[in-house]
Design an enzyme around this catalytic site. Structure first.
Site, PDB file in Angstrom:
ATOM      1  N   HIS A  56       0.853  -1.193   0.000  1.00 24.63           N
ATOM      2  CA  HIS A  56       0.000   0.000   0.000  1.00 24.63           C
ATOM      3  C   HIS A  56       0.891   1.246   0.000  1.00 24.63           C
ATOM      4  O   HIS A  56       2.105   1.154   0.111  1.00 24.63           O
ATOM      5  CB  HIS A  56      -0.823   0.075   1.290  1.00 24.63           C
ATOM      6  CG  HIS A  56      -1.656  -1.100   1.604  1.00 24.63           C
ATOM      7  ND1 HIS A  56      -3.009  -1.130   1.383  1.00 24.63           N
ATOM      8  CD2 HIS A  56      -1.354  -2.303   2.171  1.00 24.63           C
ATOM      9  CE1 HIS A  56      -3.508  -2.281   1.802  1.00 24.63           C
ATOM     10  NE2 HIS A  56      -2.526  -3.014   2.284  1.00 24.63           N
TER      11      HIS A  56
ATOM     12  N   GLU B  88       2.580  -0.778   4.384  1.00 27.79           N
ATOM     13  CA  GLU B  88       2.359   0.580   3.894  1.00 27.79           C
ATOM     14  C   GLU B  88       3.701   1.239   3.619  1.00 27.79           C
ATOM     15  O   GLU B  88       4.597   1.206   4.467  1.00 27.79           O
ATOM     16  CB  GLU B  88       1.615   1.419   4.939  1.00 27.79           C
ATOM     17  CG  GLU B  88       0.242   0.932   5.282  1.00 27.79           C
ATOM     18  CD  GLU B  88      -0.839   1.407   4.331  1.00 27.79           C
ATOM     19  OE1 GLU B  88      -0.540   2.242   3.443  1.00 27.79           O
ATOM     20  OE2 GLU B  88      -1.984   0.966   4.502  1.00 27.79           O
TER      21      GLU B  88
ATOM     22  N   HIS C 272      -2.424  -2.972  -3.370  1.00 28.68           N
ATOM     23  CA  HIS C 272      -3.799  -2.725  -2.943  1.00 28.68           C
ATOM     24  C   HIS C 272      -4.688  -2.488  -4.163  1.00 28.68           C
ATOM     25  O   HIS C 272      -5.838  -2.925  -4.207  1.00 28.68           O
ATOM     26  CB  HIS C 272      -3.813  -1.514  -2.004  1.00 28.68           C
ATOM     27  CG  HIS C 272      -5.026  -1.414  -1.155  1.00 28.68           C
ATOM     28  ND1 HIS C 272      -5.299  -0.293  -0.413  1.00 28.68           N
ATOM     29  CD2 HIS C 272      -6.040  -2.272  -0.896  1.00 28.68           C
ATOM     30  CE1 HIS C 272      -6.425  -0.464   0.255  1.00 28.68           C
ATOM     31  NE2 HIS C 272      -6.899  -1.655  -0.024  1.00 28.68           N
TER      32      HIS C 272
ATOM     33  N   ASP D 132      -3.356   2.407  -4.882  1.00 32.20           N
ATOM     34  CA  ASP D 132      -1.994   2.314  -4.356  1.00 32.20           C
ATOM     35  C   ASP D 132      -1.410   0.900  -4.496  1.00 32.20           C
ATOM     36  O   ASP D 132      -2.170  -0.051  -4.542  1.00 32.20           O
ATOM     37  CB  ASP D 132      -1.962   2.771  -2.892  1.00 32.20           C
ATOM     38  CG  ASP D 132      -2.907   1.987  -1.974  1.00 32.20           C
ATOM     39  OD1 ASP D 132      -4.100   1.852  -2.309  1.00 32.20           O
ATOM     40  OD2 ASP D 132      -2.449   1.517  -0.922  1.00 32.20           O
TER      41      ASP D 132
END
Length: 190
Positions: free
Chosen positions: A34, A116, A155, A165
């Site tokens: 992500h 992330e 994602h 993303d």
């Protein structure tokens, strides 16, 4: 290295209570990449950490008022300087993918680890981020053999039309090319 309890030994720990147990008998077999920046397009400040732990001040920025009450998390965050933070044990289900599907299976949070990258869809990720992501990916592939290069995705791929993303700024060919030696020597990674 990912320990038996699901925590990475080289990550800063910032525990979140935004998680729950995976369904019984579920094997971790997917890595989802992500991106995030808070406020959008800005980096640093610890806002992502506050967001994933339910401590984001809705008055600190106009955008935060829209998202402060959300209960989301990820297993890991890799900041622009490559710093690695872990919020949830890999053995537990973090809340990062939302409504999602991969290879015919729904609810990717059930069987995935979320990473992330501090960034945006259109700003190049840093060398330090790629280095940390590769090291972490190697550790995850060692700890969870179900995560193979074919089971690492974005994602945007598990929630098409809803999420974008890590976006076009993420260099998939570079990342996948660097994964080949890791996959070939699975047992040799630390």
């Amino acid at each position: 290295m990912i320990a038996a309890d699901g925590w990475a030994d080289d990550a800063w720990v910032c525990p979140s209570d935004h998680f729950n147990e995976r369904p019984a008998g579920t094997l971790v077999s997917l890595l989802i990449i992500h991106n995030i920046s808070l406020p959008p397009g800005e980096f640093g400040g610890g806002y992502v950490q506050r967001f994933f732990t339910g401590r984001l001040d809705p008055l600190a920025h106009p955008y935060f008022g829209e998202i402060a009450a959300m209960r989301v998390s990820s297993h890991f965050l890799i900041e622009r300087d490559g710093e690695l933070t872990q919020f949830v044990s890999c053995l537990d289900r973090a809340w990062h993918a939302g409504q999602s599907h991969f290879a015919g299976c729904e609810n990717c949070n059930d069987f995935s680890v979320g990473v992330e990258l501090e960034g945006t869809d259109t700003l190049a990720y840093t060398e330090a981020q790629y280095a940390t992501l590769l090291r972490l990916t190697g550790a995850l592939m060692t700890r969870f053999p179900g995560i193979t290069p074919q089971r690492i995705t974005g994602h945007e791929h598990v929630a098409p039309g809803r999420k974008t993303d890590p976006g076009p700024a993420f260099d998939w060919p570079r990342f996948r090319g660097a994964l080949d030696p890791l996959a070939d020597g699975r047992g040799a990674r630390a």
